[in-house]
Structure formats: structure tokens, C-alpha cells
Design a protein around this motif. Structure first.
Motif, mmCIF file in Angstrom:
data_model
loop_
_atom_site.group_PDB
_atom_site.id
_atom_site.type_symbol
_atom_site.label_atom_id
_atom_site.label_comp_id
_atom_site.label_asym_id
_atom_site.label_seq_id
_atom_site.Cartn_x
_atom_site.Cartn_y
_atom_site.Cartn_z
ATOM 1 N N PRO A 147 0.812 -1.227 0.000
ATOM 2 C CA PRO A 147 0.000 0.000 0.000
ATOM 3 C C PRO A 147 0.842 1.271 0.000
ATOM 4 O O PRO A 147 0.434 2.286 -0.583
ATOM 5 C CB PRO A 147 -0.822 -0.126 1.290
ATOM 6 C CG PRO A 147 -0.905 -1.590 1.544
ATOM 7 C CD PRO A 147 0.416 -2.136 1.095
ATOM 8 N N ILE A 148 2.007 1.230 0.649
ATOM 9 C CA ILE A 148 2.886 2.405 0.632
ATOM 10 C C ILE A 148 3.316 2.704 -0.801
ATOM 11 O O ILE A 148 3.269 3.854 -1.263
ATOM 12 C CB ILE A 148 4.127 2.176 1.522
ATOM 13 C CG1 ILE A 148 3.718 1.936 2.970
ATOM 14 C CG2 ILE A 148 5.076 3.367 1.425
ATOM 15 C CD1 ILE A 148 4.878 1.530 3.875
ATOM 16 N N ALA A 149 3.733 1.658 -1.508
ATOM 17 C CA ALA A 149 4.172 1.847 -2.894
ATOM 18 C C ALA A 149 3.008 2.259 -3.793
ATOM 19 O O ALA A 149 3.175 3.068 -4.714
ATOM 20 C CB ALA A 149 4.822 0.561 -3.408
ATOM 21 N N ILE A 150 1.827 1.710 -3.534
ATOM 22 C CA ILE A 150 0.640 2.106 -4.304
ATOM 23 C C ILE A 150 0.337 3.585 -4.065
ATOM 24 O O ILE A 150 0.043 4.347 -5.005
ATOM 25 C CB ILE A 150 -0.560 1.222 -3.929
ATOM 26 C CG1 ILE A 150 -0.347 -0.206 -4.449
ATOM 27 C CG2 ILE A 150 -1.863 1.796 -4.487
ATOM 28 C CD1 ILE A 150 -1.374 -1.207 -3.953
ATOM 29 N N ALA A 151 0.407 4.007 -2.800
ATOM 30 C CA ALA A 151 0.166 5.416 -2.478
ATOM 31 C C ALA A 151 1.170 6.313 -3.197
ATOM 32 O O ALA A 151 0.815 7.382 -3.713
ATOM 33 C CB ALA A 151 0.247 5.624 -0.969
ATOM 34 N N LYS A 152 2.421 5.881 -3.249
ATOM 35 C CA LYS A 152 3.458 6.673 -3.915
ATOM 36 C C LYS A 152 3.211 6.738 -5.416
ATOM 37 O O LYS A 152 3.443 7.779 -6.049
ATOM 38 C CB LYS A 152 4.834 6.063 -3.635
ATOM 39 C CG LYS A 152 5.990 7.006 -3.934
ATOM 40 C CD LYS A 152 5.972 8.204 -2.996
ATOM 41 C CE LYS A 152 7.161 9.113 -3.207
ATOM 42 N NZ LYS A 152 7.088 10.324 -2.360
ATOM 43 N N ALA A 153 2.731 5.639 -5.991
ATOM 44 C CA ALA A 153 2.432 5.637 -7.424
ATOM 45 C C ALA A 153 1.294 6.601 -7.749
ATOM 46 O O ALA A 153 1.332 7.311 -8.762
ATOM 47 C CB ALA A 153 2.071 4.221 -7.873
#
Length: 607
Positions: A228-234
Motif C-alpha cells: 500500500p505504501i508503494a501504491i500510495a506513492k504511485a
């Protein structure tokens, strides 16, 4: 001609940057990278032809390592022709299951010292230190082995970690023998790609996910926190990401560090013993952690604290990730499951449902609220430790499909240390070139998910309503057993998890603390009847029984609890034969009471 499995400009650029090709060839590749072909195979063949010519014409040509962004292995490991199939190099012989081949081989070697076969040993690979077989015990840190329990043993520890159930073990071993055991190493990438795709589809079907929802396969619930952190960053590359987590001490110990991008274990699935603090590209992630309980054991209002956190971070111009736990270690559920504000444009909601103790109606509600759901098949559904999934609601999956990849997070020391493109759904196609490495293959994870899905599908014959009624009935029966035993005390009952505290030496003015509860937890799995000469015959019978329960949880500064938890196998057994299942539960309750009563004697024995 070499058949390449790539087709993006990125890969061509990597070839140019990594290889000392003749200048004319480099120029041609640069032109080729700007050309669009109606059929990608045309580009593949052209690039292959160019590279073969370059190899033949340049004595200075050498194969170099790709950048960390791509993988640790040579970029040419993607070229089928550089990885010849050899009939003697099957999976059982090579054991090339991850980038850190030595880590995988060490894990298999540790298991084989205790006579576990290749299949059983593979079940312990592709994870972190929690799955490894320990040399002092022949089991993992939860006293679990990668084989079904013996017929005389009792298992009620699905809230912690599971040995494979007998039926799932047999079905998964058959799957392994038919699909993976004799596969050639150069075919493994393709085989696992198909296996993970099928597993994602089966999970979507079982959970009755809405059209457009997507699934990521992950090694564990703690590992899943990175996604989810990486999704949020994307989705929000220019915003500061802040993460709010609830139920500290009643969620996995790795959740809190993972929520800010830290490694939670000295081992990572594809890195082995890495010696790193933060995942590459995850620096700068901040957050808060809210405890599950106050010092006296009363429940913290985590929902209120998360609401305050979310509003504060939005006001600061940040992008908050807001967690709620739907069933922690004691089964405790936060009072409110959050929604992603503006379908993820303003905030991202995470429902931690890793225990797997929810209904399909509850899952539908979370999807309707645009929440990402963290799920595992290695708790209630009793897959071996561990296997997880990140379930993406349609609204966020649609946004992801057009967003750029957070490529700074996808390097070898970042997410590529945990997942590859094979575990990702189509909405994350932009991520796949950065996570593509045919030398990284998590066979252990695929096998664990196979076991979990088998058990999930076995339970499909029992409706949600029937399941809920059976769980409620079972919990009431076990509650009565605990209340009738003078040496233990009921702490709480949450769905299929019964939490119990133990009176030290039968004295209800003092309860076992965390360290003492760990001793009890270990003794529960052993025959300890011989070291308690003063026990009654009934107590000795219980003390001789090997039983696996949920590990201790510190719920108060004064005492800890252990748990008796129904899992998919015991729920199914209860639906078929209530009397026999309850007789097992009674034996576990009796043993808990006997250990509590004779605690000091057992402690003095040195066991």
C-alpha cells in the motif's frame, strides 16, 4: 535465434547501458527504442538478431550485471538462449528458488537435517526467519513443522501459525509432483507465472470480489504492508506519505516497522540475511502506531485516534494511509473500518483482515468503501506460514492502471526483495519491467497458497450463515469449559478465538506473565506428564497430550494470555462430528489448567 521475453524501451535502454556494444549497434538500438511495432514479436526478433551479430563481431563484448533497479542477476538471464534447458537440471536438483540461492539452500538444508523431504523443505522457503526450521528444535519459532500433526496431537493454533492440514498437504504435494518437481529451471519462471495467475483468480472467486478488483500475492501479512505504501506513492508521487497503524501488540510484530518502510526481519524472501534497515526508496515514510489496549487490558478507541490522525494529515497537505484491524491476535476488531476518501484521491484506507475471520458480506462492504484489504490464508485457513494477499478495490485498481510505477521503490533492495512481476495483477503492468527477473521464483509461496486455497475451497460447501452459527456454538461450549476450570480464567471471546489467562500454581491472585506464558506455550506441545509426580491421573492424561494453541499475547502489564482458536480444519471437523471436536477442546483446557496448577514444578524441571 534467441527468444527474448521483453518488449519495453526500458529494457533496450538497459542493454545499451549495461553492455559495451559497437557504436553502430547502439545507434540502431536507440532508433529501435523509438519505433512502435504492431506486433511486439517483431521487435524481439530484431533485437535478438542485433545482439547475436554484436556478439559474433565484437571480441570485447561481455555480459555485465544489470542495475539494482532491474535485479541482481545478469540482464541476459531474461534471454531464453542464455539459460539452456538441461534435462538433468530439474527443480529438485538445482533448488534455484530465489535471488539469494544460498539463503534458499540454507533453508532447505536446515529442514533436511531433520529428515524433511524436498517438498516439505520447500514449504519453509521464500519467507523470513519465522518460517525457518530451528536447529535446536526441528521446528520453526512457533513449534510448527512443515508436515501435518500426528493423529494423537491436537491443533487449535490457527491464530498464530499452522502446520499444513492433512488433506491440504496431500493435495499440495500432488500438485507439486505434477507441476513443479521435475520442471527444468528455465521453465520455472513461466510455470510460476501461470500458477500465481490462477491462484489470484481462485482467490477472487472464493471471496466473491467485485468486477475490477485485483489481487497481489505476497509472502506474508507483514510483507504486504509495503505494497500500500508503494501504491500510495504511485498514485501521489509528489505528496508525503504518512501511515497510521492500530492494535500494536495484537497485530504481527512486523507490521509497525514495515508500515514506515523498515525491514522487520533480518531475512527477506529474495535477499536472505540482508543487513539493511530500510527498503530502498522507502525512506521518509512517517507514521503513528496506536496500541490495542491500555495498561490494565482495556481496549483503546483506535478508530477515534485514526480519525484524528487522518484529518490532521490531510490538513497538512499529506497523504494518509489509515489502518483498521478486523481481528487481531485475540480477535479484537476496531470499531470502525475506514473508507478511502474520494476513492483514494485524498486518503487510503487499509483493512487488516489477516486473520481471515470475516464474512463475504463484510468483504463486500470494504470493497464498497474503496479500502485495500490485507488478507492471509495462513491463519484461519491454515496454510503453512506464511502466504498473504493485498486485495485492491476496483476504484484504486483503475487508477493504478494508468499511473506510473514508483520505480525508486522497486529495486533489488526494495520491493524486488519481496515480490516479482509474477505475483502482480494486470493493473500494475507499469511496475512489471522493474520487478521482472526469471531467476527469482518463490516456489515455497506458491505451494503455501496452493494449500490455503485448497482449504478455502473445501469450506465452500458451508455457507457464511452456517459457518457463523457453528463458530458461535463452538465458542460458547469452549467458554463454558474454561469457566469451569479453577486454574484458568476467560479473558475474552472474539468469534473463533478464545483468549485465556492462567493462574500461577492455581493462585488466582497472580497470573502468568509473558515470559511464563511462553513456557506454558512450549509445554503445551510436549508430553510433560513425567515431570509432575503430584498430578492426578486425569491431569497426567492431559499433561501427556501434545496440543498446539495460539502463542501468548501481552494484553496487560500484569498478565499475558494464550488462545484456543478454531481453524478451517477444526471448523470443518466440528460440522461433521461435534462431540469428537469438543473432546479435543476439553483436553486442551484440562492441560492448560494442569500446567497452570503445577507451573512451579514444571519450571523447576528444566524443560
Amino acid at each position: 535465434m534467441l527468444l527474448c521475453n521483453f518488449g519495453e524501451k526500458l529494457i533496450i535502454a538497459e542493454i545499451i547501458n549495461s553492455c559495451p556494444l559497437p557504436s553502430l549497434v547502439v545507434k540502431f538500438l536507440e532508433i529501435l527504442a523509438m519505433v512502435s511495432f504492431s506486433k511486439s514479436a517483431t521487435k524481439y526478433m530484431l533485437v535478438n538478431s542485433i545482439l547475436i551479430s554484436a556478439v559474433r563481431s565484437s571480441s570485447s563484448f561481455s555480459i555485465t550485471k544489470a542495475s539494482k533497479t532491474m535485479s541482481k542477476s545478469s540482464i541476459f538471464s531474461r534471454f531464453g538462449g542464455f539459460n539452456f534447458c538441461n534435462k538433468s537440471t530439474n527443480l529438485a536438483a538445482t533448488r534455484s528458488l530465489s535471488t539469494s540461492e544460498q539463503y534458499t539452500e540454507d533453508a532447505i538444508g536446515m529442514a533436511k537435517k531433520f529428515n524433511f523431504d524436498q517438498f516439505e523443505s520447500l514449504l519453509t522457503t521464500g519467507g523470513d526467519d519465522r518460517s525457518l526450521i530451528l536447529p535446536e528444535s526441528g521446528a520453526n519459532k512457533y513449534h510448527i513443522r512443515p508436515v501435518p500433526i500426528e493423529s494423537h496431537q491436537i491443533f487449535r493454533g490457527s491464530c498464530t501459525g499452522n502446520p499444513p492440514t492433512k488433506s491440504a498437504f496431500e493435495a499440495t504435494k500432488k500438485f507439486y509432483e505434477e507441476n513443479l518437481e521435475s520442471i527444468q529451471s528455465c521453465q520455472l519462471d513461466s510455470a510460476l507465472r501461470d500458477i500465481f495467475k490462477e491462484q489470484r483468480e481462485r482467490l477472487k472467486k472464493y471471496l466473491d470480489l467485485p468486477e475490477g478488483a485485483e489481487v497481489i500475492i505476497a509472502p506474508s501479512g507483514s510483507d504486504a504492508e509495503y505494497l500500500p505504501i508503494a501504491i500510495a506513492k504511485a498514485l501521489h508521487p509528489d505528496k508525503k506519505i504518512v501511515n497510521g497503524v492500530t492494535q500494536l501488540n495484537e497485530i504481527g510484530a512486523g507490521t509497525a516497522p514495515a508500515s514506515t518502510g523498515k525491514f522487520f526481519s533480518k531475512y527477506a524472501p529474495f535477499l536472505g540475511d540482508h543487513g539493511l534497515d530500510y527498503l530502498e526508496g522507502f525512506d521518509g515514510i512517517e507514521g503513528i502506531v496506536v496500541g490495542a489496549r491500555n495498561k490494565d487490558g482495556s481496549v483503546v478507541d483506535a478508530a477515534q485516534k485514526m480519525d484524528e490522525f487522518e484529518k490532521e494529515q490531510i490538513a497538512l497537505g499529506n497523504y494518509p494511509i489509515v489502518h483498521a484491524v478486523f481481528g487481531g491476535k485475540t480477535g479484537l476488531r476496531d470499531t470502525v473500518m475506514p473508507s478511502s476518501i474520494d476513492k483514494g484521491d485524498t486518503s487510503m484506507a487499509i483493512v487488516d483482515a489477516c486473520q481471515g475471520r470475516f464474512t463475504l458480506a463484510e468483504m463486500k462492504e470494504w470493497m464498497d468503501n474503496d479500502a485495500i484489504v490485507l488478507f492471509t490464508a495462513s491463519k484461519f485457513f491454515q496454510a503453512p506460514p506464511f502466504c498473504a494477499a493485498v486485495i485492491i478495490p476496483p476504484s484504486i485498481a483503475e487508477k493504478l492502471s494508468t499511473a506510473d510505477a514508483p520505480k525508486e521503490m522497486l529495486g533489488a533492495n526494495g520491493l524486488l526483495g519481496f515480490v516479482t512481476d509474477k505475483e502482480l495483477p494486470s493493473c500494475m503492468d507499469s511496475w512489471k519491467p522493474y520487478l521482472n527477473d526469471d531467476a527469482i521464483n518463490n516456489v515455497g509461496l506458491a505451494l503455501r497458497w496452493q494449500a490455503g486455497l485448497y482449504s478455502m475451497e473445501k469450506l465452500e460447501s458451508i455457507s457464511d450463515d452456517e459457518r457463523t452459527a457453528l463458530v458461535d456454538e463452538w465458542a460458547a461450549k469452549v467458554k463454558n469449559m474454561v469457566e469451569e476450570n479453577p486454574n484458568i480464567d476467560l479473558f475474552c471471546v472474539e468469534r473463533s478465538i478464545t483468549s485465556i489467562r492462567m493462574a500461577k500454581d492455581g493462585d488466582t491472585s497472580q497470573w502468568l506473565n509473558m515470559g511464563e506464558a511462553r513456557d506454558l506455550f512450549r509445554w503445551m506441545s510436549l508430553d510433560v506428564s513425567e515431570v509432575v509426580p503430584d498430578a492426578t491421573e486425569e491431569e497426567k492424561k492431559a499433561l501427556a497430550t501434545s496440543g498446539f494453541i495460539g502463542q501468548p499475547v501481552s494484553v496487560s502489564e500484569d498478565f499475558a494470555i494464550v488462545r484456543i482458536a478454531l481453524g478451517v480444519d477444526s471448523l470443518y471437523a466440528y460440522s461433521q462430528d461435534k462431540a469428537s471436536t469438543l473432546a479435543e477442546d476439553q483436553m486442551l483446557v484440562n492441560k492448560l489448567g494442569a500446567i497452570a496448577k503445577h507451573f512451579s514444578t514444571l519450571k523447576a524441571s528444566g524443560l
